[in-house]
Design a protein around this motif. Structure first.
Motif, PDB file in Angstrom:
ATOM      1  N   HIS A  48       0.837  -1.207   0.000  1.00 19.56           N
ATOM      2  CA  HIS A  48       0.000   0.000   0.000  1.00 19.56           C
ATOM      3  C   HIS A  48       0.870   1.255   0.000  1.00 19.56           C
ATOM      4  O   HIS A  48       0.613   2.208  -0.746  1.00 19.56           O
ATOM      5  CB  HIS A  48      -0.897   0.028   1.234  1.00 19.56           C
ATOM      6  N   PHE A  64      -2.591   5.476   0.214  1.00 17.73           N
ATOM      7  CA  PHE A  64      -3.116   4.876  -1.012  1.00 17.73           C
ATOM      8  C   PHE A  64      -4.585   5.198  -1.247  1.00 17.73           C
ATOM      9  O   PHE A  64      -5.054   5.211  -2.393  1.00 17.73           O
ATOM     10  CB  PHE A  64      -2.865   3.368  -1.051  1.00 17.73           C
ATOM     11  N   VAL A 103      -4.094   2.813  -5.526  1.00 16.11           N
ATOM     12  CA  VAL A 103      -3.174   1.691  -5.715  1.00 16.11           C
ATOM     13  C   VAL A 103      -2.921   1.510  -7.207  1.00 16.11           C
ATOM     14  O   VAL A 103      -3.515   2.196  -8.041  1.00 16.11           O
ATOM     15  CB  VAL A 103      -3.740   0.402  -5.099  1.00 16.11           C
ATOM     16  N   HIS A 112      -2.431  -4.339  -6.895  1.00 16.75           N
ATOM     17  CA  HIS A 112      -3.806  -4.539  -6.441  1.00 16.75           C
ATOM     18  C   HIS A 112      -4.736  -4.912  -7.585  1.00 16.75           C
ATOM     19  O   HIS A 112      -5.673  -5.693  -7.401  1.00 16.75           O
ATOM     20  CB  HIS A 112      -4.303  -3.292  -5.715  1.00 16.75           C
TER      21      HIS A 112
END
Length: 398
Positions: free
Chosen positions: A199, A255, A260, A264
């Motif tokens: 993150h 984030f 992201v 992700h």
């Protein structure tokens, strides 16, 4: 960056040892009856009972939903929402990992806005009514969900993890107490810790980053890299647990506001189809995706190299970026992060699903924030690389 930037976070953040005890006071200011979203582990540890006790001291009634057993699904949301309405609750409290928090976010919004949670994906439907108050209490140092305005809910009809992001999904209060993370076993500490690191890194290298998110991301990266091995090897070390909890919180703020990226985007389809917990799938992907992205983010990854080693101040940016990537690989190796093959996913099934996963990853929008924006074919190739990826210093991605 645009001409201006936005920073959103909970209205109130209580963090530090014994912050959990503030849940009664915070709840009493918001309503009279709470639905606690948690799981059997938290119940067995006595944390749910403690929560109800803190509420009772402030004359707040409560009821409990303990049905969260895995990554959050639309079924959990529907079940818990029914209890919320039947019991005439006016507050939602999440007590657990990211799955509990994300489930509670959906309930808080649907309780006042109605409909199916998937209606809100991609802003097809905007929640224009204030949600019921949601107090988020994480029990792992990883997801940072207590400080984000997004929820990820699996659609059980089509095996797609729905990433839903609107300001109304932000909890009104976050309570981050490192003492609640002390019970996390080593493998959970490892997976959630690398999740938090991903993150922070993605929040920093994202095309949507800005000076405020950079501040939180840099601090989070430092806290996590300096303390994750201690928390992993000595789970009773309160100082390390506290640093990890704070780092996870800061990474969540970063984030949530900068978005992201590719890790992700690729992680969600793996979770939806193969039911790999989100923290693990992020950790499995992070080193290979950093290799893929490195040439487009040399200076930012050089900053991460400097966090891993002060000696990097004497390196060229390219060498410091190489150090960052190799350090992340070494960290995953030392934390015993498995690859997808080691998790037990059948190779043929995975290869067959790679096309759907790459399409779903691209459609999520997250890869577009990556420093190097991939094509669907490149994402599919990365899936193949990650299946049997070994966390060694040798580069495997071009």
């Amino acid at each position: 960056m645009e001409d201006y930037a936005v920073l959103r976070m909970p209205q109130t953040i209580n963090y530090g040892r014994h912050a959990f005890e503030k849940v009664g006071e915070e709840s009493a200011a918001k309503g009279k009856k709470a639905l606690i979203i948690s799981d059997k582990v938290m119940d067995d540890l006595g944390n749910v009972s403690d929560c109800r006790g803190f509420l009772s001291k402030e004359s707040v009634d409560s009821t409990v939903y303990l049905g969260v057993e895995s990554e959050p699904t639309d079924i959990y949301v529907a079940e818990a929402l029914e209890i919320f309405k039947k019991e005439q609750c006016d507050i939602v409290i999440s007590l657990g990992g990211g799955s509990c928090i994300d489930t509670a976010k959906a309930i808080a919004v649907l309780a006042t806005n109605g409909g199916y949670i998937g209606d809100y994906m991609g802003a097809k439907k905007l929640a224009d009514v204030d949600p019921v108050p949601h107090i988020a209490i994480p029990t792992t140092a990883g997801t940072g969900s207590e400080a984000t305005d997004a929820t990820i809910i699996a659609n059980t009809s089509n095996d797609v993890k729905m990433m839903i992001k609107q300001p109304v999904f932000m909890p009104v209060v976050a309570i981050v107490d490192p003492l609640l993370t002390m019970s996390s076993p080593k493998h959970v500490t490892a997976a959630t810790g690398v999740d938090a690191l991903s993150h922070a890194i993605e929040g920093y290298i994202s095309k949507q980053s800005h000076p405020m998110t950079d501040m939180f991301a840099l601090s989070a990266m430092k806290l996590i890299t300096e303390n994750i091995m201690t928390a992993y090897e000595d789970g009773e070390n309160v100082n390390a647990r506290e640093a990890m909890a704070l780092g996870s919180l800061q990474a969540g703020i970063a984030f949530s506001n900068s978005s992201v990226c590719l890790v992700h985007g690729m992680s969600r389809p793996i979770g939806a189809l193969f039911h790999v917990p989100h923290g693990y799938s992020n950790a499995m992907l992070l080193p290979a995706v950093l290799e893929f992205s490195k040439e487009a983010s040399i200076s930012r990854l050089a900053d991460l190299g400097g966090i891993f080693s002060p000696e990097a101040i004497n390196y060229t940016d390219e060498d410091a970026a190489d150090l960052a990537v190799s350090s992340v690989k070494k960290l995953c190796l030392n934390l015993n992060i498995p690859n997808l093959s080691g998790w037990g996913i059948d190779k043929q099934e995975f290869e067959t699903a790679a096309g759907k996963m790459s399409a779903d990853a691209l459609a999520s929008g997250s890869p577009a924030n990556n420093p190097r924006v991939p094509t669907q074919m490149e994402i599919e190739e990365l899936y193949h690389i990650c299946y049997a990826y070994e966390f060694t210093t040798e580069s495997k991605v071009r």
